[in-house]
Motif scaffolding. Structure first.
Motif, PDB file in Angstrom:
ATOM      1  N   GLY A  37     -15.858 -47.799  32.767  1.00  0.00           N
ATOM      2  CA  GLY A  37     -14.761 -48.214  33.635  1.00  0.00           C
ATOM      3  C   GLY A  37     -15.132 -49.395  34.501  1.00  0.00           C
ATOM      4  O   GLY A  37     -16.141 -50.071  34.287  1.00  0.00           O
ATOM      5  N   ARG A  38     -14.322 -49.626  35.520  1.00  0.00           N
ATOM      6  CA  ARG A  38     -14.567 -50.778  36.375  1.00  0.00           C
ATOM      7  C   ARG A  38     -15.764 -50.525  37.288  1.00  0.00           C
ATOM      8  O   ARG A  38     -16.100 -49.368  37.577  1.00  0.00           O
ATOM      9  CB  ARG A  38     -13.324 -51.099  37.216  1.00  0.00           C
ATOM     10  N   PRO A  39     -16.426 -51.585  37.751  1.00  0.00           N
ATOM     11  CA  PRO A  39     -17.616 -51.398  38.594  1.00  0.00           C
ATOM     12  C   PRO A  39     -17.272 -50.791  39.945  1.00  0.00           C
ATOM     13  O   PRO A  39     -16.138 -50.909  40.426  1.00  0.00           O
ATOM     14  CB  PRO A  39     -18.159 -52.829  38.750  1.00  0.00           C
ATOM     15  N   VAL A  40     -18.256 -50.147  40.554  1.00  0.00           N
ATOM     16  CA  VAL A  40     -18.049 -49.535  41.869  1.00  0.00           C
ATOM     17  C   VAL A  40     -17.731 -50.602  42.910  1.00  0.00           C
ATOM     18  O   VAL A  40     -16.879 -50.403  43.784  1.00  0.00           O
ATOM     19  CB  VAL A  40     -19.294 -48.734  42.297  1.00  0.00           C
ATOM     20  N   ILE A 241     -10.971 -40.563  38.040  1.00  0.00           N
ATOM     21  CA  ILE A 241     -10.905 -39.712  36.860  1.00  0.00           C
ATOM     22  C   ILE A 241     -10.852 -40.673  35.680  1.00  0.00           C
ATOM     23  O   ILE A 241      -9.785 -41.034  35.202  1.00  0.00           O
ATOM     24  CB  ILE A 241      -9.667 -38.791  36.891  1.00  0.00           C
ATOM     25  N   PRO A 242     -12.001 -41.157  35.230  1.00  0.00           N
ATOM     26  CA  PRO A 242     -12.025 -42.283  34.288  1.00  0.00           C
ATOM     27  C   PRO A 242     -11.431 -41.963  32.923  1.00  0.00           C
ATOM     28  O   PRO A 242     -10.878 -42.834  32.260  1.00  0.00           O
ATOM     29  CB  PRO A 242     -13.513 -42.616  34.179  1.00  0.00           C
ATOM     30  N   GLN A 243     -11.551 -40.706  32.493  1.00  0.00           N
ATOM     31  CA  GLN A 243     -11.027 -40.308  31.186  1.00  0.00           C
ATOM     32  C   GLN A 243     -10.946 -38.793  31.157  1.00  0.00           C
ATOM     33  O   GLN A 243     -11.854 -38.109  31.616  1.00  0.00           O
ATOM     34  CB  GLN A 243     -11.925 -40.826  30.059  1.00  0.00           C
ATOM     35  N   GLY A 244      -9.852 -38.270  30.640  1.00  0.00           N
ATOM     36  CA  GLY A 244      -9.699 -36.826  30.646  1.00  0.00           C
ATOM     37  C   GLY A 244      -9.354 -36.327  32.039  1.00  0.00           C
ATOM     38  O   GLY A 244      -8.561 -36.935  32.743  1.00  0.00           O
ATOM     39  N   TYR A 245     -10.006 -35.223  32.473  1.00  0.00           N
ATOM     40  CA  TYR A 245      -9.639 -34.599  33.744  1.00  0.00           C
ATOM     41  C   TYR A 245     -10.840 -34.327  34.650  1.00  0.00           C
ATOM     42  O   TYR A 245     -10.709 -33.660  35.665  1.00  0.00           O
ATOM     43  CB  TYR A 245      -8.889 -33.284  33.479  1.00  0.00           C
ATOM     44  N   ILE A 246     -12.020 -34.811  34.283  1.00  0.00           N
ATOM     45  CA  ILE A 246     -13.198 -34.619  35.122  1.00  0.00           C
ATOM     46  C   ILE A 246     -13.215 -35.687  36.215  1.00  0.00           C
ATOM     47  O   ILE A 246     -13.066 -36.874  35.948  1.00  0.00           O
ATOM     48  CB  ILE A 246     -14.494 -34.709  34.295  1.00  0.00           C
ATOM     49  N   THR A 247     -13.386 -35.260  37.455  1.00  0.00           N
ATOM     50  CA  THR A 247     -13.446 -36.187  38.584  1.00  0.00           C
ATOM     51  C   THR A 247     -14.876 -36.685  38.743  1.00  0.00           C
ATOM     52  O   THR A 247     -15.806 -35.890  38.852  1.00  0.00           O
ATOM     53  CB  THR A 247     -12.996 -35.482  39.881  1.00  0.00           C
ATOM     54  N   ARG A 248     -15.026 -38.006  38.764  1.00  0.00           N
ATOM     55  CA  ARG A 248     -16.362 -38.621  38.833  1.00  0.00           C
ATOM     56  C   ARG A 248     -16.574 -39.271  40.195  1.00  0.00           C
ATOM     57  O   ARG A 248     -15.686 -39.891  40.756  1.00  0.00           O
ATOM     58  CB  ARG A 248     -16.503 -39.683  37.739  1.00  0.00           C
ATOM     59  N   ILE A 249     -17.799 -39.146  40.701  1.00  0.00           N
ATOM     60  CA  ILE A 249     -18.195 -39.845  41.925  1.00  0.00           C
ATOM     61  C   ILE A 249     -19.376 -40.749  41.613  1.00  0.00           C
ATOM     62  O   ILE A 249     -20.375 -40.312  41.040  1.00  0.00           O
ATOM     63  CB  ILE A 249     -18.600 -38.863  43.043  1.00  0.00           C
ATOM     64  N   ARG A 250     -19.240 -42.010  41.990  1.00  0.00           N
ATOM     65  CA  ARG A 250     -20.355 -42.949  41.924  1.00  0.00           C
ATOM     66  C   ARG A 250     -20.661 -43.430  43.338  1.00  0.00           C
ATOM     67  O   ARG A 250     -19.764 -43.571  44.164  1.00  0.00           O
ATOM     68  CB  ARG A 250     -20.011 -44.136  41.016  1.00  0.00           C
ATOM     69  N   ARG A 251     -21.931 -43.667  43.611  1.00  0.00           N
ATOM     70  CA  ARG A 251     -22.377 -44.029  44.953  1.00  0.00           C
ATOM     71  C   ARG A 251     -23.210 -45.306  44.909  1.00  0.00           C
ATOM     72  O   ARG A 251     -23.930 -45.558  43.941  1.00  0.00           O
ATOM     73  CB  ARG A 251     -23.245 -42.915  45.557  1.00  0.00           C
ATOM     74  N   THR A 252     -23.122 -46.072  45.993  1.00  0.00           N
ATOM     75  CA  THR A 252     -24.036 -47.194  46.153  1.00  0.00           C
ATOM     76  C   THR A 252     -25.355 -46.673  46.719  1.00  0.00           C
ATOM     77  O   THR A 252     -25.422 -45.578  47.288  1.00  0.00           O
ATOM     78  CB  THR A 252     -23.458 -48.251  47.108  1.00  0.00           C
TER      79      THR A 252
END
Length: 300
Positions: A37-40, A241-252
């Protein structure tokens, strides 16, 4: 299935900043999950980026203060440059005193107001997003906690639960919650885990799902953002939620607050981080507010 205690995975939240996942995924899989997906950190205002590049040519707080005073902009048109100039002057002034060590002894509210205020004041220029502080409760989190509440019938109605309190909630057009902020006075790993690894992700998830429930077609396009400040460090969280239904967290990676010796080189990344957080919130609000929600029947 191995968990003896609550873990975010039980709420279908994949927090890539949680060390547990190194025991589940390979390094290549984690990189793929992070990079999808797109960058953080999205692109920021070009004028702000250009001025930050010029700011890097100076070294001291006094030089940064003078740099900010010389900036040219129209305060009614160039709101982001006005924010940058005022932030530089206000922050640099803290370091022009002969002894400024007492700033690290500020209480949480004082640190948020004096040291980290720029992550909130950057929204002063926004036409539709406000940074609401003073430990505001999240409406989305409250609604999620009360979604099984029913009027009295067989049993008495359950007491109304309030949402978890955040130090700041970022709200679009008065009712669309787009993110939140939690701050801790000192570097406390237990509090950091409690706030940054449990409380904030749950609140951000509820904010995101409230938008998704109203606009299901946007499930893979919306984001919520958050700041976790622990002592002298700040981390930006991006949830989607980049794909499907799982919620994703990305951190700096944690970015450190400056001192007299490294004022400019530490402050520039913080200012860019604030601009990135604002961009995430504005992009989400524009996507959400421009979508026509189709009529449908209410189901439970």
């Amino acid at each position: 299935m191995k968990c003896n205690f609550y873990h975010l995975s039980q709420s279908l939240i994949l927090d890539l900043g949680n060390a547990h996942w190194t025991e589940v995924f390979s390094e290549e899989e984690l990189e793929e999950l992070e990079g999808f997906g797109r960058p953080v950190l999205p692109p920021i205002d070009k004028a702000v980026e250009a001025n930050l590049n010029n700011l890097r040519k100076v070294k001291t707080a006094r030089e940064a203060y003078e740099f900010a005073r010389r900036m040219e902009y129209d305060v009614e048109v160039d709101g982001m440059l006005a924010w940058l100039s005022l932030t530089l002057q206000n922050t640099a002034s803290l370091f022009l005193k002969k002894n400024n060590y007492n700033i690290q002894q500020y209480l949480e509210s004082e640190k948020l107001y004096y040291l980290w205020s720029f992550v909130n004041t950057i929204f002063n220029d926004s036409e539709y997003i406000d940074a609401l502080g003073k430990e505001k409760s999240s409406v989305a989190n409250a609604e999620a906690s009360n979604n099984k509440r029913k009027i009295s019938a067989v049993n008495v109605v359950n007491s109304l639960k309030i949402g978890r309190r955040m130090d700041t909630v970022y709200v679009g057009a008065g009712d669309v919650e787009l993110g939140c902020l939690k701050i801790g006075k000192t570097s406390d790993q237990t509090k950091e885990w409690s706030d940054g690894l449990i409380k904030m992700p749950i609140v951000m998830r509820d904010m995101l799902l409230k938008m998704v429930n109203r606009s299901p077609d946007l499930i893979n396009k919306l984001h919520t953002m958050g700041y976790n400040i622990n002592g002298n460090d700040i981390v930006l969280l991006d949830m989607d939620i980049p794909q499907g239904y799982i919620t994703r967290i990305r951190r700096t990676r944690p970015a450190e607050y400056p001192n007299k010796d490294n004022f400019v080189v530490r402050l520039c990344p913080l200012l860019k981080l604030a601009a990135c957080g604002k961009q995430i919130a504005e992009d989400t609000y524009e996507t959400y507010s421009s979508y026509e929600v189709p009529l449908s029947t209410l189901t439970f």
